[in-house]
Design an enzyme around this catalytic site. Structure first.
Site, short mmCIF file in Angstrom:
data_model
loop_
_atom_site.label_atom_id
_atom_site.label_comp_id
_atom_site.label_asym_id
_atom_site.label_seq_id
_atom_site.Cartn_x
_atom_site.Cartn_y
_atom_site.Cartn_z
N LYS A 7 0.93 -1.27 0.04
CA LYS A 7 -0.07 -0.02 -0.20
C LYS A 7 0.84 1.34 -0.14
CE LYS A 7 -3.80 2.00 2.54
NZ LYS A 7 -4.54 2.00 4.01
N SER B 28 -9.70 -0.32 7.45
CA SER B 28 -8.90 -0.13 5.96
C SER B 28 -8.39 -1.50 5.59
CB SER B 28 -8.00 0.91 5.95
OG SER B 28 -8.90 2.14 5.59
N SER C 225 -9.64 2.12 3.10
CA SER C 225 -8.87 2.70 2.10
C SER C 225 -7.83 1.49 1.36
CB SER C 225 -7.92 3.65 2.80
OG SER C 225 -7.20 3.04 3.74
#
Ligand code: GLN
Length: 491
Positions: free
Chosen positions: A81, A180, A156
């Site tokens: 990420k 997330s 997210s």
């Protein structure tokens, strides 16, 4: 084995095949890079593909395997990420304010993976600074759900979930502040683990809300999540909140045997607005746990309804402090102006997106004098009550299960005009962050053609029990073997 089959291998199977020299890391890595080339256009999981780095790491991995010195993830392609800083690739947090930024060091999780011999495919999309539930807040375009390209992948960590769900990475790393990892894992039909706060070092994770943030894996099986946690867990001198507890062998917990275990179901995890298909799938999963020999016990987490409002004081307050560092001087974007103040204003005004600004304003307000006691201090007190709820429940049970989200993945654009609707996606994930406990999301069925997900919570630092329950359920079902049909985009 053809290239597409290679991209669907689990880390555990890839490990065995690499060690037996049935495949090479170079082949495995190339198959992934090719697949990213072929299908990532319409999915848009990746913000930056690290093809050269990956090929070099794969060659090193093959040499290391040949010497008989392979680690757990040596030669296995992973995605990161884009809130995890990396020395050999840009890190943007999906924000314009970090465009052009290069970190002078690796996050601890990144260096642990590097030392173990993992292969880095690239940096994957996220909501800007990890603030959001759909990846629509990325400054660099939305990621599409591999099960239905018109829907969000969750957020997210939407790039991390979509890449694993689409066979564009074997495992990925995301971060979870309020859900997330678990919510996007659920929306994309993969496994996602938020470890206990303190289990994994946050050093080099771009901070959102420091008392809640935690890094964890996405994978297509519980075993792969256990392998990833094994590599990244443990005390780190660079993060004083990481805890010096021994890290158990997580795969030892994967016995498939949950007979006699007590599993709690919270009365409060039934709310208005819960999709009937989600209710049905999670209820069936609970029945399955009972059939597997667990004792299902009703527990109460009475303060659950306060988790969301408390989070939206605590997280923005910490975010407003953490994001003060992006001032146009130290990192990334800097817009020239006539005065220092104007430079700050223009850089932050143009560099941050709408949701990030909303959080900074909410947080600054909650921390301002006169409101601090009424909001921030009160939120801390409620947080203690949320933790106490779990402490009392865990005095009765070994693990607690709940749906991951009240709905399946929604359509792109459906909630962008209503932040409150967007925030509601996390009602059932936020409590674990507030209490600091581990939670895993695993596939448990389909509703409306989209994956539904079950969460398993455990006591702090008891990821082993979480894995045990999740794995036993997974092995008794077919959900985690199902793959999205990507033939329409050449997959
Ligand atoms: N969706 C939540 C938020 O917007 C949680 C985000 C996260 O866990 N990083 O704050």
């Amino acid at each position: 084995m053809n290239a597409t089959d290679l991209t669907w291998l689990s880390a555990a199977d890839a490990r065995r095949m690499l060690d037996r020299k049935e495949i090479s890391s170079a082949e495995l890595t190339d198959a992934h890079l090719r697949r990213i080339d072929e299908i990532d256009g319409p999915i848009h999981a990746y913000l930056h593909v690290m093809a050269d780095v990956a090929r070099a790491q794969a060659a090193e991995a093959d040499a290391r395997i040949a010497r008989g010195e392979a680690g757990m993830l040596t030669g296995i392609p992973v995605a990161l990420k884009d809130v995890l800083v990396t020395i050999d690739a840009p890190t943007t947090a999906a924000s314009k304010i970090l465009e052009g930024y290069r970190s002078p060091y690796d996050a601890t999780v990144v260096s642990r993976l590097r030392d173990d011999g993992a292969v880095f495919l690239g940096k994957v999309n996220t909501d800007e600074f990890a603030m959001g539930s759909s990846t629509e807040n990325s400054a660099f375009g939305v990621t599409h759900n591999p099960w239905d390209l018109d829907r969000v992948p969750g957020g997210s960590s939407g790039g991390a979930s979509a890449s694993v769900a689409a066979g564009e990475a074997v495992i990925s790393l995301g971060s979870d502040t309020g859900g997330s990892i678990r919510q996007p894992a659920g929306f994309c039909g993969v496994v996602g683990l938020k470890p206990t706060y303190g289990r994994v070092s946050r050093f080099g994770l771009i901070a959102f809300a420091s008392s809640l943030d935690q890094i964890g894996p996405f994978s297509r099986s519980v075993e792969d999540a256990a392998m990833m946690l094994q590599v990244i867990a443990g005390k780190d001198a660079n993060d004083s909140t990481s805890v010096p507890l021994p890290v158990p062998n997580y795969r030892d917990a994967l016995t498939g045997d949950i007979r006699g275990m007590k599993i709690g179901v919270a009365r409060e995890y039934r709310i208005d607005g819960m999709e009937p298909g989600v209710d049905k799938a999670t209820s069936a999963a609970i029945d399955r746990l009972r059939e597997l020999g667990a004792e299902i016990v009703e527990v109460s987490l009475p303060h659950t309804k306060y988790a969301l409002p408390t989070y939206y004081i605590t997280a923005p307050a910490e975010a407003s402090a953490n994001l003060a560092r992006f001032d146009g001087v130290k990192y990334g974007l800097s817009i020239e102006a006539n005065s220092l103040r104007e430079m700050y204003e223009r850089t932050r005004g143009e560099g941050f997106g709408a949701e990030v600004k909303r959080r900074i304003m909410l947080g600054t307000y909650a921390l301002s004098s006169g409101y601090y006691d009424a909001y921030y201090v009160k939120a801390q007190k409620v947080r203690t009550l949320l933790k106490k709820d779990f402490d009392e429940a865990f005095a009765q049970v070994d693990a607690i299960v709940a749906p991951t989200s009240p709905t399946v993945a929604f359509k792109i654009g459906a909630r962008t005009d209503d932040p409150y609707q967007m925030y509601l996606a996390d009602v059932w994930t936020i409590p674990a962050n507030m209490a600091g406990i581990p939670g895993i999301a695993i596939p448990c069925g389909f509703s409306d053609g989209m994956p539904v997900s079950l969460q398993v919570f455990g006591k702090a630092f008891d990821e082993s029990t979480v894995f045990k329950v999740a794995h036993a359920y997974e092995q008794s079902e077919r959900w985690s073997t199902m793959r999205p049909d990507l033939t329409a985009i050449g997959g």
